[in-house]
Scaffold this motif. Structure first.
Motif, PDB file in Angstrom:
ATOM      1  N   ASN A 187     -12.794  -3.256  -5.691  1.00  0.00           N
ATOM      2  CA  ASN A 187     -12.688  -3.247  -7.153  1.00  0.00           C
ATOM      3  C   ASN A 187     -11.879  -4.396  -7.745  1.00  0.00           C
ATOM      4  OD1 ASN A 187     -14.139  -0.826  -7.245  1.00  0.00           O
ATOM      5  ND2 ASN A 187     -12.287   0.390  -6.915  1.00  0.00           N
ATOM      6  N   ARG A 188     -11.167  -5.164  -6.939  1.00  0.00           N
ATOM      7  CA  ARG A 188     -10.371  -6.303  -7.433  1.00  0.00           C
ATOM      8  C   ARG A 188      -9.410  -5.869  -8.554  1.00  0.00           C
ATOM      9  NH1 ARG A 188     -12.598  -9.590 -10.218  1.00  0.00           N
ATOM     10  NH2 ARG A 188     -14.435  -8.423 -10.873  1.00  0.00           N
ATOM     11  N   HIS A 189      -8.728  -4.742  -8.364  1.00  0.00           N
ATOM     12  CA  HIS A 189      -7.828  -4.239  -9.399  1.00  0.00           C
ATOM     13  C   HIS A 189      -6.688  -5.210  -9.680  1.00  0.00           C
ATOM     14  CE1 HIS A 189      -9.084   0.268  -8.971  1.00  0.00           C
ATOM     15  NE2 HIS A 189      -9.981  -0.474  -9.573  1.00  0.00           N
ATOM     16  N   ARG A 190      -6.177  -5.872  -8.646  1.00  0.00           N
ATOM     17  CA  ARG A 190      -5.067  -6.813  -8.841  1.00  0.00           C
ATOM     18  C   ARG A 190      -5.492  -7.951  -9.768  1.00  0.00           C
ATOM     19  NH1 ARG A 190      -0.940  -9.242  -4.339  1.00  0.00           N
ATOM     20  NH2 ARG A 190      -0.177 -11.028  -5.499  1.00  0.00           N
ATOM     21  N   GLU A 191      -6.657  -8.505  -9.520  1.00  0.00           N
ATOM     22  CA  GLU A 191      -7.156  -9.612 -10.335  1.00  0.00           C
ATOM     23  C   GLU A 191      -7.396  -9.175 -11.779  1.00  0.00           C
ATOM     24  OE1 GLU A 191     -11.164 -12.394 -10.491  1.00  0.00           O
ATOM     25  OE2 GLU A 191     -10.494 -11.589  -8.547  1.00  0.00           O
ATOM     26  N   GLU A 204      -8.789  -1.438  -3.330  1.00  0.00           N
ATOM     27  CA  GLU A 204      -8.543  -2.832  -3.703  1.00  0.00           C
ATOM     28  C   GLU A 204      -9.622  -3.772  -3.176  1.00  0.00           C
ATOM     29  OE1 GLU A 204      -6.844  -6.032  -5.547  1.00  0.00           O
ATOM     30  OE2 GLU A 204      -6.510  -3.892  -5.832  1.00  0.00           O
TER      31      GLU A 204
END
Length: 418
Positions: free
Chosen positions: A156-160, A153
């Motif tokens: 890679n900014r998966h949440r965003e 996370e």
């Protein structure tokens, strides 16, 4: 120029446009055009038949439905196995799950359907990696559980990315519909009014609302805003097809990061950290744990125990009401049990947290709370005769009885003729 090229062009223009009072109307128009193009892509994805894709047509079962959304190889299939006991293929390589796999989570006497969906990638909203089918399943769920890899996370900014993909297709996470009344008319022009000051729509909200509605060929409408809304919320109200879903973020594999990084993730809103492999904050299917408890709370489920007159309440099988589906009132309870019960409803006796005193005599609009005990009292025959619809109701029952009798007689005659 196709819709995708137009979307990219508008996004580039918005990125290079400065945000100030002078450009407020221009940005509002661009946002309206962007939402219109994205909505056209959704209509094209549905196709002329509008039928579900193979492998994603799952019957709705249980008291609520949760969709697992996440990138490939974050532990969705293993998590579903821990929640429901369903055996789903899990492996170290990506895209192990290729279709929607349903399972049922049994918790607090309720049944929650959990959908294990294939991993999605950036650009899923535009069709990459079967993203449209996955997101369509998410739109039909009562809540969304986004599963993230805690170890990836930070970079890679998966949440965003996932939030952006879901917002692109009209899914609003952990938001409520704006308090705005919108009515189209045949004439009279656009009229915009508000009960509070508008700080996000520029110096002239009427002009901005008119310009946005013209993008959707709406020339006459009344709009009343009871809260301070943004341009995006105004566009959502005009479109009218947005879905507002509660969403919980579960950061899996925290055993691969430091305690400081875990603490940072745990403090993010609507988040829970854990590890399926190490059983942190997640237990066996029939055991209580923090994740199941948070899913129950986000779904807004309420257990109601029913009782008959002169008998003890049935504590073995509660009626589970959902605030997202039908609500948690006495009327919702009657609808869940039987439509005939709602028709013959007289009053309800309620014991529990929602009652001011035990028991309390209540009407159909009384809000219920978790673990309340309810006794439904129906109308007597004398009270039913006083109802203005009593004659038509009796006639309806009589017609059904005679039709059933006639059909049985006809069926018997056919057998004898053979």
């Amino acid at each position: 120029m196709g819709a995708m090229e137009k979307i990219k062009e508008i996004e580039a223009e918005m990125a290079r446009t400065q945000k100030n009072k002078a450009t407020n109307y221009h940005l509002g128009t661009l946002k309206a055009k962007l939402a219109k193009l994205r909505n056209e892509l959704l209509v094209e994805a549905a196709g002329p038949g509008g039928g579900p894709s193979e492998g994603f047509d799952v019957a709705r079962l249980g008291d609520a439905r949760v969709a697992l959304i996440g990138f490939p190889s974050v532990g969705k299939s293993t998590l579903q196995c821990k929640l429901t006991g369903t055996e789903s293929e899990a492996a170290a390589y990506e895209f192990t799950t290729l279709t929607c796999i349903p399972g049922t989570m049994h918790y607090k006497g309720g049944k929650v359907q959990v959908l294990d969906l294939p991993g999605i990638i950036e650009g899923a909203a535009h069709g990459k990696g079967r993203g449209k089918e996955v997101i369509a399943c998410a739109r039909n769920a009562d809540a969304i559980l986004i599963v993230l890899d805690a170890g990836k996370e930070g970079l890679n900014r998966h949440r965003e990315i996932l939030e952006s993909e879901l917002e692109t297709v009209g899914i609003r996470l952990n938001q409520r519909p704006p308090d705005v009344t919108f009515n189209k008319k045949s004439s009279g022009g656009v009229r915009f009014a508000s009960t509070v000051p508008m700080t996000h729509l520029g110096p002239d909200p009427q002009a901005l609302a008119t310009r946005i509605m013209r993008e959707y060929r709406i020339t006459s409408a009344d709009m009343l805003a009871r809260e301070d809304i943004t341009v995006d919320q105004l566009v959502d109200v005009v479109l009218g097809n947005r879905m507002y879903k509660p969403c919980l973020y579960f950061y899996n594999k925290i055993d691969t990061i430091t305690i400081e990084e875990t603490d940072k993730l745990a403090r993010m809103p609507h988040s829970l950290v854990g590890s399926v492999a190490k059983k942190y904050n997640i237990a066996e299917p029939l055991e209580d744990d923090p994740l199941k408890s948070m899913i129950w709370d986000y779904l807004g489920l309420t257990r109601i125990y029913t009782k008959r007159k002169g008998q003890q309440p049935d504590l073995a099988e509660p009626v589970v009401l959902s605030a997202i589906r039908k609500g948690t009132t006495v009327k919702s309870l009657c609808q869940n049990v039987s439509s005939q019960m709602l028709r013959d409803f007289n009053f309800a006796m309620v014991w529990g947290k929602s009652a001011k005193h035990s028991p309390q005599r209540c009407g159909v609009n009384h809000p219920l709370e978790d673990q309340d005990v309810v006794q439904i009292v129906t109308k007597t025959n004398a009270q039913q005769r006083q109802d203005k619809n009593y004659q038509s109701m009796v006639q309806g029952f009589s017609d059904k009885y005679h039709k059933k009798k006639f059909d049985a007689k006809k069926k018997k005659q056919k057998k004898l003729q053979r």
